[in-house]
Write an enzyme that holds these catalytic residues in place. Structure first.
Site, PDB file in Angstrom:
ATOM      1  N   LEU A   1       0.856  -1.185  -0.197  1.00 54.83           N
ATOM      2  CA  LEU A   1       0.035  -0.143   0.044  1.00 54.83           C
ATOM      3  C   LEU A   1       0.918   1.319  -0.036  1.00 54.83           C
ATOM      4  O   LEU A   1       1.587   1.416   0.903  1.00 54.83           O
ATOM      5  CB  LEU A   1      -0.796  -0.073   1.349  1.00 54.83           C
ATOM      6  CG  LEU A   1      -1.672   1.272   1.568  1.00 54.83           C
ATOM      7  CD1 LEU A   1      -2.652   1.453   0.276  1.00 54.83           C
ATOM      8  CD2 LEU A   1      -2.570   1.246   2.811  1.00 54.83           C
ATOM      9  N   GLU A   2       0.888   1.992  -1.264  1.00 50.96           N
ATOM     10  CA  GLU A   2       1.503   3.222  -1.309  1.00 50.96           C
ATOM     11  C   GLU A   2       0.681   4.245  -0.280  1.00 50.96           C
ATOM     12  O   GLU A   2      -0.444   4.629  -0.823  1.00 50.96           O
ATOM     13  CB  GLU A   2       1.877   3.637  -2.592  1.00 50.96           C
ATOM     14  CG  GLU A   2       2.878   2.880  -3.267  1.00 50.96           C
ATOM     15  CD  GLU A   2       3.306   3.298  -4.802  1.00 50.96           C
ATOM     16  OE1 GLU A   2       4.365   3.310  -5.024  1.00 50.96           O
ATOM     17  OE2 GLU A   2       2.220   3.533  -5.433  1.00 50.96           O
ATOM     18  N   ILE A   3       1.228   4.880   0.478  1.00 45.28           N
ATOM     19  CA  ILE A   3       0.495   6.133   1.128  1.00 45.28           C
ATOM     20  C   ILE A   3       1.353   7.354   0.735  1.00 45.28           C
ATOM     21  O   ILE A   3       2.533   7.645   0.924  1.00 45.28           O
ATOM     22  CB  ILE A   3       0.703   5.968   2.638  1.00 45.28           C
ATOM     23  CG1 ILE A   3      -0.198   4.631   3.030  1.00 45.28           C
ATOM     24  CG2 ILE A   3       0.062   7.308   3.499  1.00 45.28           C
ATOM     25  CD1 ILE A   3      -0.205   4.681   4.621  1.00 45.28           C
TER      26      ILE A   3
END
Length: 823
Positions: A565-567
């Protein structure tokens, strides 16, 4: 005497079933399966991508292992614990004081107060010997023993990998393991029954300890799992596991466990003979004590190996059957590892050696094999990934998230429904909203179908299915009460089409009905977060807006799914909003990487130059199948041509052209992206249209290159053909990827090399046995890598010009992961 064809076929069939897990998830590819790897470029095009029920990953695979200590920056720091001072109330650091019941049952409870979970460390093994000699060995009142844990978190989560890290010369591990093994033999020599009472994880060395016992009891808790996952770290079970497990559950069952590193749940453990009893958690200790008493007085019989069926006796206990079995095992390992992972082969060798040498030599062979694997670069890389995932569980800023109880998901397509599913499974109340009831209904059906499949495969109980379903509230624009429901939302995750105006309109709608503290996360793969969050008429609480870029499948009917998951915070995102997105992502089971708000973020940005180089190689006349084979041989889960077909030629074209017009400059040069755009115009969209680079005919039909594509490529290449070497293909594609990753580190798009390694292993399946792009650079040497790139820059163009960071590291001799030796 050779088996007849009919008998050979009957033997192969059950063996194949035993090895199904191997074929689908061997090593988990550490983080990503072949099918999963195609879901890379645009998370909002999931309806066009391959479905996969066998995702696994390192990541996945690796992140399943409990961290023995939170986010240790170094092995030395990991060992900083509270100094222990013995007292009558607490004689030992790693054990509570031994308790002796009136019936003579000694209860030994693992418990290190400095750790959240018990781990089998060098210190624990030394103290166990001290405790045994002082309290057990000479005490004639002890008639039986129960080993259990005082921690709710589990029995023993495995060996302490940071102990392994601390040993520079891995050959020194041999006497250390020998000492531990001699202790287990010494325990057995007392000749009193020993019972392992297991709640929670009993993994690696923890399960090996239990295998030395005479009886094993585990709880029926969801938290209880048993396994030997050493293969995921490039190692093998070193405390007798390769010998004791096959003797208990049979060779086939043991090989399936050890070669995949899979976790075994309680019901399966009982069925296969791994444990003798399954009880409720509240009954574990009392039943274990009662069983120990029975073993001592003869009313309970010691555990015996599970009786084999006739077919399994033919397979495992006859020379022809064993020959067939080992042939099938090796064939499967070869197919799934391409020879890049030495651990499975060493495990096979240890088991075969033990069958041929039933004496103590088999344990010597095992520990020597362990030390040999511990010294390999593959184990160093895999342990580095494990270490990295533990570090990634903590946000570097240390900001506190808001407390999230209710999460709203806007958009009930496959992506939105997947986000809603994994969120509900982790205990959040979920609001799932779309434009109309039909759209929401499809999302609910998607989740329900996945949960029912989990129930069917014993991965979820009906109670859990009903509980998860009850947490999800379906809403649409026509639901009169939707605004009232949203008034209680703490986080809103938007998963609608890639349209800037639509996303800003949704923020406006949400801000009107949600509390001021509510965080708004946008799941976009391309649109800058700053544009979505720009203050204006639609957006009033810009500081609450953050990007959460999920990779598909977010969730599926079977675990695991894509773990990354890229935040993405924009310049004005508050620390609390970022921390909240990070905390929710962690709880969803994702590995979160915080990246800068730039075109393509991190993973897709690194893919752009790869796509450009692939078109350049095709233009030169390199055959498509040679491109695929070369990159699979390098360790990628699928080749680039298959990747483009599976993702969708239209998606690949859109992303590559978007990045070419962004800020990458010459780093997107060198190729001819019209290769893809022309195919889109022809309607050749990849597998979803049955025609891309390959032609697809039916589910089982092998992809082939048709005459139309052959003619198109001949025209595109001007009839050129190339016999470019496999090494050159690999070097050119990998150079473009590594260079962009280094640029991302140079421009602070990613925080550090660990983020870069984890992002590309978990996001695109970069060869896990190489440890990620920056560990790969450390392995091959940045200086030699830069020299190689300079050579390509002279002959192929400035797109191969190494970025300044690479030049600096090459000149200084620095390593991206410092001087720390991970294993």
């Amino acid at each position: 005497m050779l088996l007849s064809s009919a008998v050979r076929k009957s033997l192969a069939s059950p063996l194949s079933r035993q090895l199904m897990g191997l074929q689908s998830s061997l090593l988990g590819r550490t983080a990503i399966s072949r099918a999963a790897s195609v879901r890379l470029l645009d998370a909002n095009h999931t309806q066009h991508l391959l479905a996969s029920k066998h995702l696994s990953s390192a990541a996945a695979a690796i992140q399943e292992e409990p961290a023995s200590k939170p986010s240790p920056p170094t092995a030395a720091a990991a060992k900083e614990e509270t100094p222990f001072v013995p007292s009558p109330q607490r004689k030992y650091k790693h054990f509570q004081n031994v308790e002796l019941t009136p019936a003579g049952v000694a209860i030994i409870r693992f418990d290190n107060p400095d750790k959240k979970v018990n781990t089998l460390s060098f210190a624990l093994m030394r103290e166990a010997q001290t405790m045994w000699e002082a309290d057990i060995q000479s005490n004639s009142d002890i008639k039986s023993i129960v080993f259990t844990s005082a921690k709710e978190s589990g029995f023993i989560a495995g060996a302490d990998i940071f102990d392994i890290s601390s040993v520079q010369d891995k050959s020194e591990l041999v006497p250390v393991i020998e000492e531990a093994l001699n202790f287990f033999l010494h325990m057995k020599a007392k000749e009193v029954p020993m019972v392992a009472a297991i709640h929670g994880p009993a993994l690696g060395g923890g399960l090996e300890w239990a295998l030395w016992c005479d009886y094993r009891i585990c709880t029926d808790s969801k938290a209880t799992k048993l396994g030997l996952p050493e293969v995921k770290l490039g190692l093998l079970p070193g405390f007798g596991g390769t010998q004791n497990l096959p003797a208990l559950v049979g060779i086939q069952g043991a090989m399936d466990m050890m070669l995949t590193g899979k976790n075994i749940l309680p019901a399966k453990a009982k069925k296969m003979g791994l444990v003798d009893l399954v009880v409720a958690p509240q009954s574990l200790e009392s039943v274990a004590i009662e069983t120990a008493e029975g073993l001592a007085n003869g009313t309970v019989k010691k555990s015996k190996a599970k009786k084999k069926s006739l077919i399994n006796r033919l397979i495992e206990d006859t020379p022809p059957g064993q020959n067939l079995m080992w042939s099938k095992v090796k064939e499967t390992v070869d197919k799934n590892t391409d020879g890049n992972y030495p651990a499975p082969y060493e495990i096979i060798d240890c088991v075969k050696y033990g069958l041929a040498h039933p004496g103590m030599e088999k344990f010597k062979h095992e520990r020597e094999g362990f030390a040999k694997l511990a010294a390999t670069k593959e184990s160093e890389a895999l342990i580095g990934l494990f270490d990295g995932t533990t570090q990634m569980k903590k946000l570097s800023s240390g900001a506190e998230p808001i407390k999230v109880k209710k999460v709203a998901v806007m958009g009930a397509g496959l992506m939105g429904a997947g986000i809603a599913q994994v969120t509900a499974e982790k205990g959040y109340d979920v609001l799932l909203k779309d434009r109309d009831d039909a759209a929401v209904g499809r999302g609910i059906s998607y989740m329900t179908d996945n949960w029912e499949k989990k129930c069917k495969r014993k991965r979820m109980t009906n109670y859990e299915l009903n509980t998860n379903s009850s947490r999800v509230t379906p809403l649409s624009d026509h639901t009169e009460s939707w605004k009232r429901h949203f008034a209680g939302a703490d986080l809103v995750i938007e998963a609608v089409f890639e349209d800037l105006a639509l996303k800003r309109k949704i923020i406006q709608q949400v801000e009107e009905v949600t509390p001021d503290h509510c965080v708004f996360a946008t799941n976009t793969s391309a649109i800058p977060i700053a544009d979505i969050a720009a203050p204006g008429e639609e957006v009033k609480r810009s500081e609450n807006v953050v990007g959460m870029h999920y990779f598909s499948p977010v969730c599926s009917s079977l675990q695991p799914q894509m773990p990354l998951l890229e935040i993405i915070p924009h310049a004005g995102t508050s620390d609390e909003a970022l921390a909240t997105a990070f905390a929710v992502g962690n709880k969803q089971g994702k590995t979160c990487v915080v990246v800068k708000d730039v075109p393509g973020f991190y993973v897709n940005r690194c893919l752009g130059p790869i796509l450009s180089e692939v078109t350049a190689l095709v233009k030169e006349g390199v055959p498509l199948d040679r491109l695929d084979k070369a990159m699979k041989k390098f360790g990628m889960p699928v080749g680039p041509i298959t990747l483009i077909d599976n993702v969708g030629v239209d998606v690949a074209s859109k992303v590559s052209n978007y990045l070419a017009s962004a800020d990458l400059g010459v780093r997107m040069g060198g190729g001819d992206l019209s290769l893809l755009s022309n195919m889109v115009e022809k309607g050749w969209l990849g597998k979803k249209s049955n025609q891309g680079f390959f032609t697809y005919s039916g589910k089982k039909g092998k992809p082939s290159i048709g005459p139309e594509v052959t003619a198109y490529l001949k025209d595109f290449t001007d009839g050129n053909t190339s016999d470019l070497s496999e090494t050159d293909i690999q070097n050119r594609i990998v150079a473009r990827l590594v260079n962009e990753a280094a640029m991302c580190l140079q421009d602070e798009i990613i925080e550090n090399p660990v983020c870069g390694d984890i992002g590309l292993v978990f996001g695109i399946g970069f060869a896990p046995f190489r440890g990620g792009v920056f560990r790969y650079l450390d392995s091959v040497g940045t200086s030699s890598f830069v020299d190689m790139m300079n050579g390509y820059a002279e002959t192929k163009g400035e797109q191969f010009e190494p970025v300044q960071l690479l030049k600096d590291y090459a000149a200084s001799g620095k390593k991206f992961h410092g001087n720390r030796v991970v294993v």
